[in-house]
Design a protein around this motif. Structure first.
Motif, PDB file in Angstrom:
ATOM      1  N   GLU A   1     -35.251  10.251   8.039  1.00 16.82           N
ATOM      2  CA  GLU A   1     -34.439   9.218   8.674  1.00 16.82           C
ATOM      3  C   GLU A   1     -34.133   8.047   7.782  1.00 16.82           C
ATOM      4  OE1 GLU A   1     -35.472   8.657  13.058  1.00 16.82           O
ATOM      5  OE2 GLU A   1     -37.262   9.206  11.948  1.00 16.82           O
TER       6      GLU A   1
ATOM      7  N   LEU B   1     -19.044  11.032  11.529  1.00 16.04           N
ATOM      8  CA  LEU B   1     -20.318  10.422  11.939  1.00 16.04           C
ATOM      9  C   LEU B   1     -20.445   8.984  11.473  1.00 16.04           C
ATOM     10  CD1 LEU B   1     -23.100  13.132  11.402  1.00 16.04           C
ATOM     11  CD2 LEU B   1     -22.106  12.346  13.557  1.00 16.04           C
TER      12      LEU B   1
ATOM     13  N   ARG C   1     -34.896  26.330  13.315  1.00 13.44           N
ATOM     14  CA  ARG C   1     -35.612  26.860  14.479  1.00 13.44           C
ATOM     15  C   ARG C   1     -34.672  27.586  15.434  1.00 13.44           C
ATOM     16  NH1 ARG C   1     -38.191  23.062  11.898  1.00 13.44           N
ATOM     17  NH2 ARG C   1     -40.456  23.360  11.664  1.00 13.44           N
TER      18      ARG C   1
ATOM     19  N   LYS D   1     -22.146  22.761  18.327  1.00 10.76           N
ATOM     20  CA  LYS D   1     -20.928  22.156  18.879  1.00 10.76           C
ATOM     21  C   LYS D   1     -21.381  20.934  19.647  1.00 10.76           C
ATOM     22  CE  LYS D   1     -17.544  22.925  22.558  1.00 10.76           C
ATOM     23  NZ  LYS D   1     -16.252  22.501  22.015  1.00 10.76           N
TER      24      LYS D   1
ATOM     25  N   LEU E   1     -31.223   2.267  13.371  1.00  9.76           N
ATOM     26  CA  LEU E   1     -31.485   3.152  14.498  1.00  9.76           C
ATOM     27  C   LEU E   1     -32.992   3.311  14.668  1.00  9.76           C
ATOM     28  CD1 LEU E   1     -28.753   5.858  13.800  1.00  9.76           C
ATOM     29  CD2 LEU E   1     -28.794   4.201  15.662  1.00  9.76           C
TER      30      LEU E   1
ATOM     31  N   LEU F   1     -36.601   4.911  14.764  1.00  9.84           N
ATOM     32  CA  LEU F   1     -37.179   5.990  13.957  1.00  9.84           C
ATOM     33  C   LEU F   1     -37.868   6.988  14.889  1.00  9.84           C
ATOM     34  CD1 LEU F   1     -38.647   3.832  11.060  1.00  9.84           C
ATOM     35  CD2 LEU F   1     -36.531   5.189  11.048  1.00  9.84           C
ATOM     36  N   VAL F   2     -37.642   8.249  14.604  1.00  3.53           N
ATOM     37  CA  VAL F   2     -38.158   9.312  15.452  1.00  3.53           C
ATOM     38  C   VAL F   2     -39.589   9.640  15.039  1.00  3.53           C
ATOM     39  CG1 VAL F   2     -37.803  11.711  16.156  1.00  3.53           C
ATOM     40  CG2 VAL F   2     -35.829  10.204  15.749  1.00  3.53           C
TER      41      VAL F   2
ATOM     42  N   THR G   1     -33.380  16.724  24.258  1.00  4.39           N
ATOM     43  CA  THR G   1     -32.263  16.674  23.299  1.00  4.39           C
ATOM     44  C   THR G   1     -30.987  16.088  23.904  1.00  4.39           C
ATOM     45  OG1 THR G   1     -31.821  18.978  23.887  1.00  4.39           O
ATOM     46  CG2 THR G   1     -33.071  18.577  21.868  1.00  4.39           C
TER      47      THR G   1
ATOM     48  N   GLY H   1     -38.298  21.171  16.021  1.00  2.98           N
ATOM     49  CA  GLY H   1     -36.838  21.247  15.908  1.00  2.98           C
ATOM     50  C   GLY H   1     -36.159  20.400  16.960  1.00  2.98           C
TER      51      GLY H   1
ATOM     52  N   THR I   1     -37.050  16.516  16.301  1.00  2.00           N
ATOM     53  CA  THR I   1     -36.389  15.873  15.152  1.00  2.00           C
ATOM     54  C   THR I   1     -34.884  15.805  15.348  1.00  2.00           C
ATOM     55  OG1 THR I   1     -36.288  17.956  13.916  1.00  2.00           O
ATOM     56  CG2 THR I   1     -38.182  16.522  13.476  1.00  2.00           C
ATOM     57  N   ALA I   2     -34.360  16.633  16.240  1.00  2.00           N
ATOM     58  CA  ALA I   2     -32.919  16.595  16.527  1.00  2.00           C
ATOM     59  C   ALA I   2     -32.475  15.233  17.024  1.00  2.00           C
ATOM     60  CB  ALA I   2     -32.556  17.673  17.551  1.00  2.00           C
TER      61      ALA I   2
ATOM     62  N   ALA J   1     -32.825  12.399  15.646  1.00  2.00           N
ATOM     63  CA  ALA J   1     -32.201  11.615  14.570  1.00  2.00           C
ATOM     64  C   ALA J   1     -30.720  11.984  14.436  1.00  2.00           C
ATOM     65  CB  ALA J   1     -32.941  11.846  13.249  1.00  2.00           C
ATOM     66  N   PHE J   2     -30.425  13.241  14.662  1.00  2.00           N
ATOM     67  CA  PHE J   2     -29.045  13.750  14.644  1.00  2.00           C
ATOM     68  C   PHE J   2     -28.301  13.225  15.882  1.00  2.00           C
ATOM     69  CE2 PHE J   2     -26.712  18.156  14.757  1.00  2.00           C
ATOM     70  CZ  PHE J   2     -25.625  17.637  14.093  1.00  2.00           C
TER      71      PHE J   2
ATOM     72  N   ARG K   1     -27.129   9.634  15.755  1.00  2.00           N
ATOM     73  CA  ARG K   1     -25.956   9.365  14.930  1.00  2.00           C
ATOM     74  C   ARG K   1     -24.672   9.904  15.560  1.00  2.00           C
ATOM     75  NH1 ARG K   1     -30.531   9.087  12.332  1.00  2.00           N
ATOM     76  NH2 ARG K   1     -30.719   7.394  10.823  1.00  2.00           N
ATOM     77  N   VAL K   2     -24.790  11.002  16.282  1.00  2.00           N
ATOM     78  CA  VAL K   2     -23.620  11.472  17.042  1.00  2.00           C
ATOM     79  C   VAL K   2     -23.285  10.448  18.127  1.00  2.00           C
ATOM     80  CG1 VAL K   2     -22.758  13.275  18.585  1.00  2.00           C
ATOM     81  CG2 VAL K   2     -24.093  13.909  16.560  1.00  2.00           C
TER      82      VAL K   2
ATOM     83  N   ALA L   1     -21.433   7.641  16.673  1.00  2.00           N
ATOM     84  CA  ALA L   1     -20.061   8.023  16.329  1.00  2.00           C
ATOM     85  C   ALA L   1     -19.181   8.094  17.576  1.00  2.00           C
ATOM     86  CB  ALA L   1     -20.056   9.361  15.592  1.00  2.00           C
TER      87      ALA L   1
ATOM     88  N   ASN M   1     -23.597  16.614  24.613  1.00  2.00           N
ATOM     89  CA  ASN M   1     -24.807  17.402  24.396  1.00  2.00           C
ATOM     90  C   ASN M   1     -24.554  18.424  23.293  1.00  2.00           C
ATOM     91  OD1 ASN M   1     -27.425  18.222  24.699  1.00  2.00           O
ATOM     92  ND2 ASN M   1     -27.045  19.504  26.489  1.00  2.00           N
ATOM     93  N   PHE M   2     -25.640  18.895  22.718  1.00  2.00           N
ATOM     94  CA  PHE M   2     -25.549  19.988  21.762  1.00  2.00           C
ATOM     95  C   PHE M   2     -25.256  21.296  22.502  1.00  2.00           C
ATOM     96  CE2 PHE M   2     -28.793  17.184  19.670  1.00  2.00           C
ATOM     97  CZ  PHE M   2     -28.019  16.812  18.603  1.00  2.00           C
TER      98      PHE M   2
END
Lengths: 250, 250
Positions: free
Chosen positions: A146, A216, A234, A247, B139, B141-142, B169, B224, B227-228, B230-231, B234-235, B238, B245-246
């Motif tokens: 991060e 992003l 994973r 997606k 942001l 921290l995870v 998630t 998995g 830690t997602a 952190a992704f 940022r989405v 944006a 959602n993923f």
């Protein structure tokens, strides 16, 4: 001097890049007339170089030692079917390019780019598609976290390059042929400081067949796209194959 | 003794959980007759408790100090509209439950579960939906990384609980009402050691409206999903909103 390229398909593209912070581009990109250097001769580099050449771009693959690369059976067989794709030392491949693609393995990317030299990167769009990983007893460990990402390190090391982190969140086959997964209905991300470079990246991604390019933000946001690899690995284990992609449903 | 619950909607569900490692369930789940304790009175806990109650389950919300919680305007207003939902101290809420949902904030989850006590968790399905975060200048921290996750720590601390990491998630509104995003066409993950517990989790997720439940594997795979974040963060930056959602396109 900036590359002069036209982007006629920008106008009629129905899905646009998220526009926050984007400025009007001075770039134009005709169907396929860009000079693209792809650094790296592995599966990622070959997949992207091959597709960009198919799309009509002028492609040079960069490698450390062209003679050694040509002596490799896998590369030689691939190159024999693609006589239009040049092979050159890293610096030579990048010297004449308008866009440089870092498709080297993440652990070596800074060294590869150092051998290219900042003079050969200055002002150019540098698409960084690499992931940094180290082996472990279990799944590979991701280099990004991060507070650090490869994309940022590259931008810091080569401040005159216009780095765009992209494509690293998917398998190389999906990078080059997004329609392989769900007819292309999934998301690719761009992170970078230069809005125009992100426009060029978006145009190239759309040429590859990507339909949802999500900006992003600045290069810091590469931390999100790069740490996503731990998640991707994973999901890959669960599915048992690489033919998937994230997606962002919204 | 295991909870006896029926899962009739399992049979006609068109989208199935990835079946790797799943065993035949001895659980059955009728439309909505489970006893569910939701630990946590924040937005996540209220969203899930409210939906589970709407679906006909018997819901108790667990909190540290019920009197203090009822004195909070936000909770009192919410609870006044939902007289069927009990409020009790953590241990009391969990004591009679068949399924326990950890909807406490990740930084406090181990302490919350310690106050519940292992005796009140033994043999039960423990849905861990929490994320561990610490504030930073940028942001959050995870807490999770590739070698540790909250889900694993909880499973280790309470070995007789049947921990399933899930729902962490996405935003709480999307957890409880997945149809808010793309008509529900996105993915939720389950990670855990107990196949039957993942079946129960899957049944509950499908009741909430989740259509694509992906079994990531053992509780290690919570790394998995965690830690997602952190992704995801940022989405979220944006897009400027939480209503996404993923989805794993495949």
């Amino acid at each position: 001097m900036r590359a002069r390229i036209r982007l006629p398909f920008f106008q009629d593209s129905s899905k646009r890049i998220a526009t926050a912070g984007l400025i009007e581009s001075t770039f134009d990109l005709k169907g396929g007339d860009m000079k693209i250097a792809v650094l790296g001769t592995g599966s990622v580099g070959r997949a992207l170089a091959g597709r960009f050449a198919e799309l009509g771009h002028e492609v040079a693959v960069g490698t450390r030692d062209p003679a050694a690369t040509l002596a490799r059976g896998d590369y030689a067989a691939w190159a024999a079917e693609r006589p239009g794709i040049a092979l050159a030392a890293f610096a030579d491949a990048a010297a004449g390019a308008e866009v440089v693609v870092n498709a080297s393995s993440g652990a070596h990317s800074l060294a590869v780019l150092a051998s290219v030299g900042e003079a050969n990167l200055a002002g150019k769009v540098l698409l960084d598609v690499a992931n940094e990983m180290t082996p472990s007893d279990g799944l590979p460990l991701v280099g990004a976290n991060e507070t650090a990402s490869l994309g940022e390190r590259i931008q810091r090391a080569f401040p005159s390059a216009r780095v765009v982190k992209t494509l690293n969140t998917m398998n190389f086959e999906v990078m080059a042929n997004p329609a392989l997964v769900a007819g292309g209905d999934h998301t690719v991300f761009v992170s970078g400081e230069d809005a125009e470079a992100k426009r060029v990246a978006t145009a190239l991604l759309e040429q590859l067949g990507h339909t949802d390019v999500l900006d992003l933000g600045g290069i810091e946001s590469a931390r999100g796209a790069e740490t996503a690899l731990a998640f991707w690995l994973r999901v890959r284990m669960a599915l048992g194959h690489n033919r998937f992609n994230f997606k962002i449903a919204r």
